[in-house]
Design a protein around this motif. Structure first.
Motif, PDB file in Angstrom:
ATOM      1  N   ASP A 400     -18.723   5.922   3.699  1.00  0.00           N
ATOM      2  CA  ASP A 400     -17.584   5.622   4.656  1.00  0.00           C
ATOM      3  C   ASP A 400     -17.595   5.739   6.046  1.00  0.00           C
ATOM      4  O   ASP A 400     -16.787   5.037   7.034  1.00  0.00           O
ATOM      5  N   ASN A 403     -18.318   2.618   7.372  1.00  0.00           N
ATOM      6  CA  ASN A 403     -17.673   1.605   6.805  1.00  0.00           C
ATOM      7  C   ASN A 403     -18.212   0.588   6.312  1.00  0.00           C
ATOM      8  O   ASN A 403     -17.792  -0.702   6.514  1.00  0.00           O
ATOM      9  N   ALA A 441     -11.074   9.169  -5.834  1.00  0.00           N
ATOM     10  CA  ALA A 441      -9.968   9.315  -5.077  1.00  0.00           C
ATOM     11  C   ALA A 441      -9.937   8.258  -3.898  1.00  0.00           C
ATOM     12  O   ALA A 441      -9.003   8.056  -3.333  1.00  0.00           O
ATOM     13  N   VAL A 442     -11.184   7.534  -3.661  1.00  0.00           N
ATOM     14  CA  VAL A 442     -11.219   6.448  -2.817  1.00  0.00           C
ATOM     15  C   VAL A 442     -11.160   5.128  -3.750  1.00  0.00           C
ATOM     16  O   VAL A 442     -11.809   4.173  -3.261  1.00  0.00           O
ATOM     17  N   ARG A 693     -19.425  -7.214   3.041  1.00  0.00           N
ATOM     18  CA  ARG A 693     -18.047  -7.751   3.423  1.00  0.00           C
ATOM     19  C   ARG A 693     -17.631  -9.135   2.939  1.00  0.00           C
ATOM     20  O   ARG A 693     -16.581  -9.261   2.612  1.00  0.00           O
ATOM     21  N   ARG A 809      -9.862  -8.785   4.960  1.00  0.00           N
ATOM     22  CA  ARG A 809      -9.620  -7.600   5.479  1.00  0.00           C
ATOM     23  C   ARG A 809     -10.803  -6.550   4.941  1.00  0.00           C
ATOM     24  O   ARG A 809     -10.678  -6.281   3.759  1.00  0.00           O
ATOM     25  N   PRO A 810     -11.566  -6.116   5.412  1.00  0.00           N
ATOM     26  CA  PRO A 810     -12.788  -5.206   4.899  1.00  0.00           C
ATOM     27  C   PRO A 810     -11.878  -3.699   4.524  1.00  0.00           C
ATOM     28  O   PRO A 810     -11.173  -3.453   5.234  1.00  0.00           O
ATOM     29  N   ARG A 811     -12.295  -3.558   3.207  1.00  0.00           N
ATOM     30  CA  ARG A 811     -11.684  -2.150   2.908  1.00  0.00           C
ATOM     31  C   ARG A 811     -13.076  -1.467   2.309  1.00  0.00           C
ATOM     32  O   ARG A 811     -14.180  -1.935   2.135  1.00  0.00           O
ATOM     33  N   ARG A 812     -12.644  -0.093   1.907  1.00  0.00           N
ATOM     34  CA  ARG A 812     -13.921   0.731   1.495  1.00  0.00           C
ATOM     35  C   ARG A 812     -14.206   0.376   0.094  1.00  0.00           C
ATOM     36  O   ARG A 812     -15.495   0.554  -0.132  1.00  0.00           O
ATOM     37  N   PRO A 815     -10.336  -2.179  -5.098  1.00  0.00           N
ATOM     38  CA  PRO A 815      -9.094  -1.947  -5.603  1.00  0.00           C
ATOM     39  C   PRO A 815      -8.257  -1.586  -4.354  1.00  0.00           C
ATOM     40  O   PRO A 815      -6.900  -2.038  -4.315  1.00  0.00           O
ATOM     41  N   LEU A 816      -8.791  -1.402  -3.178  1.00  0.00           N
ATOM     42  CA  LEU A 816      -7.698  -1.180  -2.028  1.00  0.00           C
ATOM     43  C   LEU A 816      -7.558  -2.511  -1.353  1.00  0.00           C
ATOM     44  O   LEU A 816      -6.839  -2.548  -0.252  1.00  0.00           O
ATOM     45  N   ARG A 818      -6.168  -4.894  -2.905  1.00  0.00           N
ATOM     46  CA  ARG A 818      -4.878  -5.633  -4.080  1.00  0.00           C
ATOM     47  C   ARG A 818      -3.890  -6.059  -3.268  1.00  0.00           C
ATOM     48  O   ARG A 818      -3.124  -6.918  -4.046  1.00  0.00           O
ATOM     49  N   ARG A 819      -3.508  -5.571  -2.426  1.00  0.00           N
ATOM     50  CA  ARG A 819      -2.035  -6.186  -1.631  1.00  0.00           C
ATOM     51  C   ARG A 819      -2.252  -6.868  -0.443  1.00  0.00           C
ATOM     52  O   ARG A 819      -1.812  -6.974   0.530  1.00  0.00           O
ATOM     53  N   GLU A 913       4.313  -7.768  -9.129  1.00  0.00           N
ATOM     54  CA  GLU A 913       3.694  -6.814  -8.331  1.00  0.00           C
ATOM     55  C   GLU A 913       3.189  -7.328  -7.055  1.00  0.00           C
ATOM     56  O   GLU A 913       2.997  -6.546  -6.268  1.00  0.00           O
ATOM     57  N   ALA A 916       4.843  -9.749  -3.058  1.00  0.00           N
ATOM     58  CA  ALA A 916       4.828  -9.743  -1.596  1.00  0.00           C
ATOM     59  C   ALA A 916       3.491  -9.918  -1.090  1.00  0.00           C
ATOM     60  O   ALA A 916       3.297  -9.754   0.199  1.00  0.00           O
TER      61      ALA A 916
ATOM     62  N   MET B   1      -7.522  12.987   0.546  1.00  0.00           N
ATOM     63  CA  MET B   1      -6.805  11.600   0.359  1.00  0.00           C
ATOM     64  C   MET B   1      -6.277  11.520  -1.037  1.00  0.00           C
ATOM     65  O   MET B   1      -6.831  11.909  -1.939  1.00  0.00           O
ATOM     66  N   PRO B   3      -4.570   9.469  -3.985  1.00  0.00           N
ATOM     67  CA  PRO B   3      -4.135   7.991  -4.361  1.00  0.00           C
ATOM     68  C   PRO B   3      -2.715   7.907  -4.766  1.00  0.00           C
ATOM     69  O   PRO B   3      -2.099   8.764  -5.169  1.00  0.00           O
ATOM     70  N   TRP B   6       0.835   1.981  -6.857  1.00  0.00           N
ATOM     71  CA  TRP B   6       0.697   0.637  -6.278  1.00  0.00           C
ATOM     72  C   TRP B   6       2.152  -0.059  -6.383  1.00  0.00           C
ATOM     73  O   TRP B   6       2.194  -0.994  -7.023  1.00  0.00           O
ATOM     74  N   LEU B   8       4.378  -1.945  -4.251  1.00  0.00           N
ATOM     75  CA  LEU B   8       4.538  -3.015  -3.211  1.00  0.00           C
ATOM     76  C   LEU B   8       5.981  -3.123  -2.734  1.00  0.00           C
ATOM     77  O   LEU B   8       6.514  -3.510  -3.505  1.00  0.00           O
ATOM     78  N   LEU B   9       5.991  -2.970  -1.574  1.00  0.00           N
ATOM     79  CA  LEU B   9       7.407  -3.267  -0.999  1.00  0.00           C
ATOM     80  C   LEU B   9       7.613  -4.623  -0.740  1.00  0.00           C
ATOM     81  O   LEU B   9       6.619  -5.143  -0.040  1.00  0.00           O
ATOM     82  N   ALA B  10       8.385  -5.158  -1.321  1.00  0.00           N
ATOM     83  CA  ALA B  10       8.760  -6.700  -0.899  1.00  0.00           C
ATOM     84  C   ALA B  10       9.207  -6.710   0.219  1.00  0.00           C
ATOM     85  O   ALA B  10      10.520  -7.398   0.543  1.00  0.00           O
ATOM     86  N   SER B  94      -9.908  -0.499   8.960  1.00  0.00           N
ATOM     87  CA  SER B  94     -10.092  -1.046   7.426  1.00  0.00           C
ATOM     88  C   SER B  94      -9.221   0.130   6.562  1.00  0.00           C
ATOM     89  O   SER B  94      -9.038  -0.127   5.317  1.00  0.00           O
ATOM     90  N   ARG B  95      -8.651   1.372   7.156  1.00  0.00           N
ATOM     91  CA  ARG B  95      -8.126   2.013   6.226  1.00  0.00           C
ATOM     92  C   ARG B  95      -6.314   2.033   6.346  1.00  0.00           C
ATOM     93  O   ARG B  95      -6.006   2.944   5.782  1.00  0.00           O
ATOM     94  N   ASP B  98      -4.178   0.460   3.301  1.00  0.00           N
ATOM     95  CA  ASP B  98      -4.954   0.075   2.071  1.00  0.00           C
ATOM     96  C   ASP B  98      -4.271   1.000   0.883  1.00  0.00           C
ATOM     97  O   ASP B  98      -5.002   0.829  -0.249  1.00  0.00           O
ATOM     98  N   LEU B 100      -3.795   3.846   0.654  1.00  0.00           N
ATOM     99  CA  LEU B 100      -4.316   5.388   0.462  1.00  0.00           C
ATOM    100  C   LEU B 100      -3.721   6.220   1.692  1.00  0.00           C
ATOM    101  O   LEU B 100      -4.009   5.621   2.755  1.00  0.00           O
TER     102      LEU B 100
END
Lengths: 980, 543
Positions: A400, A403, A441-442, A693, A809-812, A815-816, A818-819, A913, A916, B1, B3, B6, B8-10, B94-95, B98, B100
């Motif tokens: 982390d 990155n 947790a991440v 990435r 978009r790079p994420r850790r 699952p992060l 997903r949107r 879900e 958006a 952190m 969790p 999920w 999602l706000l439309a 990147s955070r 996301d 979290l």
């Protein structure tokens, strides 16, 4: 994870390691193989050779519904012995040929297919058998693809032909032999028992009428000693030999797992590449060779034959030790000879005619690749061993801080106290649940190893319960518990053939005690998934590092009969156990080292303990391609090599390989230096970060490819012949390949010091460099282009006509993402058109089987002077055609969702879900000219255009590039953008 | 952190565009986030001019990513959370968004509104409590550290005194040596002529040859002994360290062979009942012993005799030999040499001779004067050699003290303030599982089996954290100590330790982990690393 020994492995020394060849048998060290080879030898020397086996026409019985027939088969060698033949044609045209001894003195193992097949295949109702004087035949299939199955009576030969051309034939060379059960003849006490010539002459006075076929000697019929082990063979000889010919096919592929080329090199005949047959006998081979026919950890007895005209295949459902010779008697024909130690004849002929057809036919039998949890196709970080829970936390923190994305942290055997799996070594892992929760947790997962050997101490409750349940493998007496040596020292092995073990095994993985008084893994969480290693089974003090062949399993079967199934049963039960931890069930992830046909239904595999050498890096790609053809798409090799300390250049290139492999895991031996990406110096660290990435940005492409594989059995990674079945120049190519149907063509660099790569383009099409949009041109007769390949770039092209969905978009962790919004890259083909698909679901549940999914099709087409880019609902379209949009027959059926009915609602919960989630960027490559307007529903969008080479212009150079900003508000809806 | 679910706000794209343009901007850059008069904005790197509405619109326009400070749309940028009620913080882009809630952004600004609640009050309180605790620890620690520095200062004084005293001692000893050297030279030159003659004796020559050969043999023997010991160590390590599970016959044979040879019991045997009893082993050993030949020295005797033999003074022997066989010269050369001296020089010679004899008698090197005891040059030599020894030891003392002095405030050794000097030789222990790990600071680290048996060296003090980019003598520099070149692993590198220090009021080892084969990581606390708060804060200000 590892093989036998780390002895003499000097961490710093260059890898000059070698397999211990003498630990494993070659054909001449196995009596049954010697006998089988001898038949081929005698046949080759005898121009009048004729198979002794024939069908008794009078016995022929066609079933009342015409679907199958049975017949008696006789061998002229042993007229008193009866064999029964059973031939049937499945709904999809697959022909199943079975033969067994009838009313014999013993019973051959006949259960391999029942473990391998996903379900009992449906028999075709349209077949009509025609009985002639010399043969029985059936013809079926559409015009232009007429398949003809003929069973000739004398000698017995099974032929499948198409449009009059022989595609595959069984016993056409007369090497078929099923050694019947016989009584051991005790040596006659001869009055003049003098040694020497005299007695030899006495023997010769009684001529053996069968010696022309079986030879003079009873070679290892009743007992066989190899090194310090003696195999008691109480059932005597039961070898099965069969020649399988493809007289019109130049290339054969398949029969993984071997460290060799994709198009199988020859093992017999003049100037053969190897001089030892391919072997299928699941083995823990320490420091295996990068170019060999030796058996490795798993076996899938499926073989494909390919030519410009057609692709066919055979699946030989046999689980005993099997040697396979491959030869090309002529430039355009292939011949194979299969010699197995035991088991019935049970061969499926896959008629093709195209690669996609044989994959569908094969996975129709053994099941498609199970759709994995989405996180498991991201990056896995493993090492033997992360030594403590704090070590795990530190590794996560370092990722982390730098990155660098990662989804899964793994624990090898050292987490377990004295290698008693499930029992944490509390000295180093005092807080396993907290540790797993810190990782999750991440939005990450852990994978922890559970091997099949149980330490034989009464203080180990898992062993104690297995003993009480009486589900441990037995020695040859069928009564005593078998004891062998493995990581845990003196150990016993669970016999997963015993159904009594199944519910108990499931209980072991429950993360709460519940009302059960049996063991449960309460010191675990549902974010912890499982790695099954050593399930060949690997046994350090056993023959060929495995179990004695005369050990007894459930049902009285000898280990020799079912050895190659052993690994699959283990991962099967583990994956069911992991799935059953939660209600509703969640998709399990189980990695297995040993496997068989059908293992793809239970998770992922990796190619075992490879070496950190360029040769192993290169052969790993070929092995993964071979496994993909054999239905096991979710496969990969240890990034960096298990043994050795790869130099940074090698490690970077290996990350490129891994990023373009379905299963992407870095792993290392305990004697190696740590090599997590954050430990690398610059520029290597940044390069690896970018590679990871890149993999993460492409996860939508990979997941879509996995979905396709789970539906129709197409490989996730596809070698050239699969995509261009008529381009002969590509049939042997196994160092570049396509990712799913995406149009991505990759050629990882596996050579030191390379700065560019030659990429073969098979067709007259434009290919764009993924990173620079440089347009390359292929040619109808094939063309090599030179693509830059500096260390920070993998040669990666996009075939014209593709639409790539990515998330940039790079994420850790995955699952992060997903949107996160999508980027769509439209790579126009020479005609200005393109097509791509995107499959999405929640990535972890079985909701997809009940229709909770999004499946989109993106198209680009030229209409007049305009290019229209549109998105349509593929799931709805499939449902309208009565096709299920997702594979719901396998696990879905097991867990009671998706009963096979076509369920799809565009307004499903998952679609809601992700409604958006937008398309943030649309990139169109290869437009002919600067657009005047770019509109969606009549409204002008914001865009930029960089002029360049047009897709149809025939030129090379930077392609014209249109970038549209924020074109579409939702990935879910239908839309059409007009580029005027 | 935490969790978060999920949900999602439309939000339509237009709603995203409503994000404040300065959202996520660091305070120092705030003034740059203002539109031009034409309602445009220029990327911070000047590469591109974009519409003001394109700032923070969740689409990355600028190459440097500066147009999206608040959305995470541009990779490799930073997001600033104000954290009202606490202190502001940066997180990587990147955070942002996301799903979290980052602990660094207690105001929840890293996620869309409504996702994370502000926890700045609690976080701030916890932070202050933690900071106060840390300050307290540091304060106490830095007091101890100050006492270490005081120790170093005293040590400096002491060492300087030692240098001065030893300098005097050296000078005195030097004078003595010079005088004796002179004496010996004279003596030698006087006796040289006669000696030379006797040295022609074949016996003497043979003796010298014997000496030379014996000496070479001894050297060779020592080399072999050393090799044997090394091999024995390797095999002993193999025996205790090999994994019996591997079942490698070559290793098993090596281990068994060594056990047999060294008379050790079998360990790790697969079949426990095969293990021989101690008596069996004992009897084996007896059988092994070779029959002793007469006239052959035992090992012990040899070890004693050989060095003594090699130290023989052959010249003295030569003289004694003369005496023994009754050569005509019954007087010591020194007394007779006068007969060879030319008459003109006789008075001077006698003066020198008398002086010399007086001196020699005083020191008991020769007895009497007239009784004809040999005034051996060897005796003179012995006096010289002991004087030389005394000189060397004085010099050693001096140079040690000088070295200690130079290291005392050397940042590569005990620190600019000498704060680590106090810990030299302090041994810390940590018992984990089957072993106790010990490190004697600036000395050696060891792994000692709790059940007894040989301990392994994990290495000797080698260096501080010399990673690239670290300032010599900075707290980071002292945060790691390396101990290197310990006992070699039979299948790996030489054992080594990385000792990671943090500030604490006690000197202690907290944890030991073998992260890689035979490479250990210790963590520990020490007051030596507790810099006074003022220093730390000054450093921060400089940055």
């Amino acid at each position: 994870m590892r093989a036998l020994s780390s002895l003499l492995l000097l961490a710093a020394a260059p890898l000059a390691l070698a397999v211990k060849l003498e630990d494993f048998k070659t054909c001449d060290k196995a009596a049954f193989c010697r006998r089988g080879k001898a038949i081929a030898q005698r046949a080759g020397e005898n121009p009048d050779w004729k198979s002794p086996y024939s069908v008794d026409p009078s016995s022929l019985a066609i079933s009342s519904d015409q679907t199958s027939f049975t017949a008696a088969v006789k061998s002229s060698l042993y007229p008193e012995i009866n064999f029964g033949l059973d031939v049937r044609v499945h709904k999809d045209g697959v022909v199943r040929v079975r033969m067994d001894e009838v009313n014999g003195k013993g019973k051959r193992y006949d259960e391999a297919a029942s473990w391998a097949l996903v379900a009992e295949p449906e028999i075709s109702k349209d077949i009509r058998w025609t009985v002639g004087k010399k043969e029985v035949r059936a013809t079926y299939g559409p015009k232009g693809n007429k398949v003809d199955v003929e069973i000739a009576f004398n000698p017995l030969v099974v032929t499948l032909s198409r449009n009059g051309r022989t595609e595959v034939a069984l016993n056409s060379l007369g090497l078929m032999h099923m050694e019947h059960f016989r009584t051991k003849e005790e040596p006659q006490p001869t009055p003049e028992a003098v040694e020497g010539e005299e007695s030899a002459q006495t023997v010769m006075e009684v001529p053996n009428p069968r010696s022309w076929f079986e030879g003079e000697e009873e070679d290892g019929y009743w007992e066989e000693t190899w090194k310090s082990w003696t195999d008691s063979k109480p059932k005597g000889p039961q070898m099965l030999s069969m020649d399988i010919s493809f007289p019109n096919h130049e290339h054969v592929y398949g029969i993984p797992q071997h460290a060799t080329r994709l198009s199988l090199p020859t093992t017999s005949g003049e100037d053969s590449y190897y001089n030892e047959p391919y072997r299928l006998w699941n083995s823990d081979v320490f420091e295996y060779m990068a170019d060999s026919t030796m058996s490795l950890y798993g076996s899938i007895p499926v073989m494909y034959a390919h030519s410009k005209e057609s692709t066919v295949g055979i699946f030989n459902a046999i689980a005993s030790d099997t040697f396979i010779d491959v030869a090309h008697p002529s430039a355009h024909s292939s011949y194979t000879h299969w010699i197995s130690e035991s088991g019935i004849l049970d061969i499926f002929l896959l008629p093709g005619p195209k690669p996609a057809d044989v994959f569908k036919q094969y996975t129709g039998l053994t099941g498609t690749q199970e759709l994995p949890p989405h996180w498991s196709i991201a990056y896995h970080q493993c090492r033997w061993n992360y030594v403590s829970s704090d070590d795990v936390r530190t590794v996560q923190r370092r990722f982390d801080e730098e990155n660098i994305p990662v989804d899964v942290f793994w624990l090898d055997i050292e987490y377990a106290e004295e290698h008693k799996y499930f029992i944490w070594d509390k000295k180093n892992f005092p807080d396993p649940v907290d540790m797993a929760n810190d990782v999750s947790a991440v939005a990450r997962k852990m994978v922890v190893i559970v091997d099949p050997h149980l330490k034989r101490v009464q203080s180990y409750p898992v062993y104690k319960e297995a003993q009480e349940l009486d589900v441990l493998a037995k020695t040859k007496d069928g009564q005593s518990e078998y004891e062998g040596w493995c990581w845990s020292g003196s150990s016993a092995w669970v016999d997963f053939f015993n159904p009594a073990s199944w519910e108990w095994w499931k209980g072991l993985f429950k993360t709460s005690q519940g009302s059960s008084d049996k063991c449960a893994w309460i010191e675990s969480t549902t974010d912890v998934h499982i790695w099954n290693d050593m399930n060949e089974p690997a046994i350090f003090n056993g023959p060929e590092i495995s179990m004695p062949r005369d050990n007894i399993h459930y049902g009285g079967w000898e280990h020799r009969d079912l050895h190659n199934l052993n690994g699959m049963l283990f991962s099967n039960q583990t994956s069911q156990a992991v799935r059953a931890r939660t209600d509703p069930p969640m998709r399990p992830f189980v990695l297995t080292r040993s496997f068989f046909a059908g293992s793809q239904r239970f998770g992922a595999m990796w190619t075992g303990d490879n070496l950190g050498t360029w040769e192993h890096m290169a052969v790993g790609i070929k092995m993964v391609l071979s496994l993909n053809l054999a239905g096991f798409s979710f496969s990969g090799s240890d990034v960096g090599g298990f043994f050795g300390n790869p130099e940074p250049e090698m490690l970077v290139r290996w990350y490129h390989v891994g990023a373009f492999t379905p299963f992407f895991r870095a792993h290392a031996h305990i004697d190696t230096k740590r090599r997590e990406p954050y430990l690398l110096d610059e520029p290597y660290k940044s390069i690896v970060r970018d590679i990871l990435r890149l993999r993460y940005s492409m996860l939508p492409i990979w997941y879509t490819a996995f979905h396709e594989s789970s539906v129709n059995g197409m490989p996730v990674v596809r070698p050239h012949f699969v995509v261009f079945p008529e381009d002969e120049a590509g049939f042997a190519i196994d160092d570049q390949y396509f990712v799913g149907s995406s149009g991505l063509l990759v050629k990882p660099v596996t050579e030191k010091g390379a700065t560019e790569a030659q990429v073969y383009l098979a067709d007259d099409q434009v290919y764009y460099d993924y990173f620079t949009s440089h347009a390359y041109r292929g040619a109808a007769k094939g063309r090599n282009v030179t693509v830059p390949a500096p260390l920070d770039r993998v040669p990666l092209l996009v075939r014209g006509g593709a639409v790539l969905p990515t998330r940039e978009r790079p994420r850790r962790s995955s699952p992060l993402m997903r949107r996160d919004p999508f980027t769509l890259t439209v790579a126009l083909d020479t005609a200005g058109a393109a097509r791509g698909t995107l499959y999405l679901d929640d990535g972890e549940s079985y909701g997809h089987a009940a229709g909770a999914l999004v499946w989109r099709e993106f198209t680009a087409a030229r209409r007049g002077r305009a290019t229209h880019v549109a998105s349509a609902d593929l799931a709805a379209a499939a449902a309208a055609h009565g096709q299920a949009p997702t594979a719901n027959a396998g696990a879905g059926a097991d867990v009671g969702v998706g009963t096979g009915a076509v369920v799809y609602d565009p307004q499903n919960a998952f679609a809601d879900e992700v409604r958006a989630v937008r398309v943030e960027k649309l990139v169109v490559l290869g437009l002919e000219r600067r657009p005047g307007t770019v509109t969606l529903g009549g409204a002008e969008l914001e865009w930029e255009f960089v002029p360049g080479v047009a897709s149809g212009a025939g030129k090379e150079g930077a392609a014209a590039r249109l970038v549209v900003k924020n074109p579409v508000a939702s990935i879910v809806g239908d839309w059409e953008i007009v580029i005027q | 952190m935490l969790p978060v679910s999920w949900i999602l706000l439309a939000l339509p794209v237009s709603a995203l565009a409503a994000v404040d343009k300065a959202y996520g901007v660091s305070p120092s850059l705030l003034e740059k986030y203002t539109p031009s008069s034409k309602s445009t904005w220029t990327c911070l790197d000047g590469s591109k001019e974009i519409a003001w509405s394109a700032v923070n619109d969740d689409f990355c326009d600028c190459l440097d990513g500066s147009d999206e400070p608040g959305t995470g749309a541009c990779p490799n940028t930073s997001f600033y959370c104000t954290n009202e009620g606490h202190i502001g913080a940066f997180i990587p882009s990147s955070r942002v968004n996301d799903g979290l809630c980052e602990s660094e952004c207690c105001d929840g600004s890293d996620e869309r509104p409504g996702v994370c609640k502000s926890t700045c009050k609690e976080v701030g309180e916890a932070y202050r409590a933690k900071r106060d605790a840390e300050r307290k620890l540091r304060k106490t620690g830095s007091k101890i550290r100050a006492s270490y520095i005081a120790f170093a200062v005293k040590e400096k004084k002491r060492l300087e005194d030692v240098v001065i005293t030893s300098e005097k001692e050296v000078a005195a000893q030097q004078r003595e040596v010079n005088r004796l050297k002179d004496l010996v030279e004279r003596t030698e030159s006087l006796s040289m002529a006669a000696l030379e003659h006797r040295k022609e004796s074949p016996l003497y020559r043979a003796l010298l040859k014997h000496h030379q050969v014996l000496k070479s043999l001894q050297k060779e023997h020592e080399k072999h002994l050393e090799r044997e010991k090394e091999l024995g160590d390797i095999l002993s390590n193999l025996r205790t360290g090999y994994n019996p599970n591997y079942q490698d016959m070559a290793v098993l044979e090596a281990v068994r062979g060594w056990e047999f040879l060294a008379g050790l019991p079998h360990i790790n045997d697969v079949h426990k009942d095969d293990q021989p009893t101690e008596e069996e082993l004992g009897s084996d050993e007896v059988e092994e012993e070779e029959e002793e030949e007469e006239d052959i020295l035992t090992v012990e005797e040899l070890e004693e005799e050989l060095p003594a033999l090699l130290e023989s003074d052959y010249e003295s022997l030569l003289i004694e030999h003369d005496k023994h066989v009754g050569t005509p010269s019954d007087e010591s050369l020194l007394f007779n040499v006068g007969s060879y001296v030319p008459d003109a020089l006789l008075p001077q010679f006698e003066a020198v001779r008398d002086g010399l004899l007086t001196w020699l008698r005083t020191f008991g090197i020769i007895k009497g004067g007239s009784d004809g005891e040999p005034a051996d040059t060897s005796r003179a030599k012995q006096a010289l050699s002991s004087a030389e020894n005394a000189l060397r030891s004085a010099e050693r003392e001096k140079s040690n003290a000088e070295q200690d002095l130079s290291r005392l405030f050397d940042p590569k050794w005990f620190g600019r303030d000498g704060e680590w000097k106090k810990l030299q030789g302090t041994c810390l222990e940590k018992s984990i599982g089957d072993y106790t790990y010990e490190v004697c600071l600036f000395g050696e680290a060891k792994q000692k089996p709790n059940s007894g048996g040989t301990s392994f060296s994990l290495g000797h003090f080698d260096r501080w954290n010399d990673a690239a980019g670290l300032e010599l003598g900075s707290p980071e520099y002292y945060s790691k100590q390396y101990y290197a070149r310990g006992t070699k692993c039979w299948n790996g590198p030489m054992r080594s330790v990385q000792l990671v220090w943090t500030c604490g009021t006690e000197n202690a080892i907290l944890s030991v982990q073998e992260l890689e084969k035979c490479e250990y990581q210790f963590t520990g606390t020490t007051p030596a690393l507790c810099l006074p708060l003022e220093d730390l804060e000054k450093k921060k200000d400089e940055l």
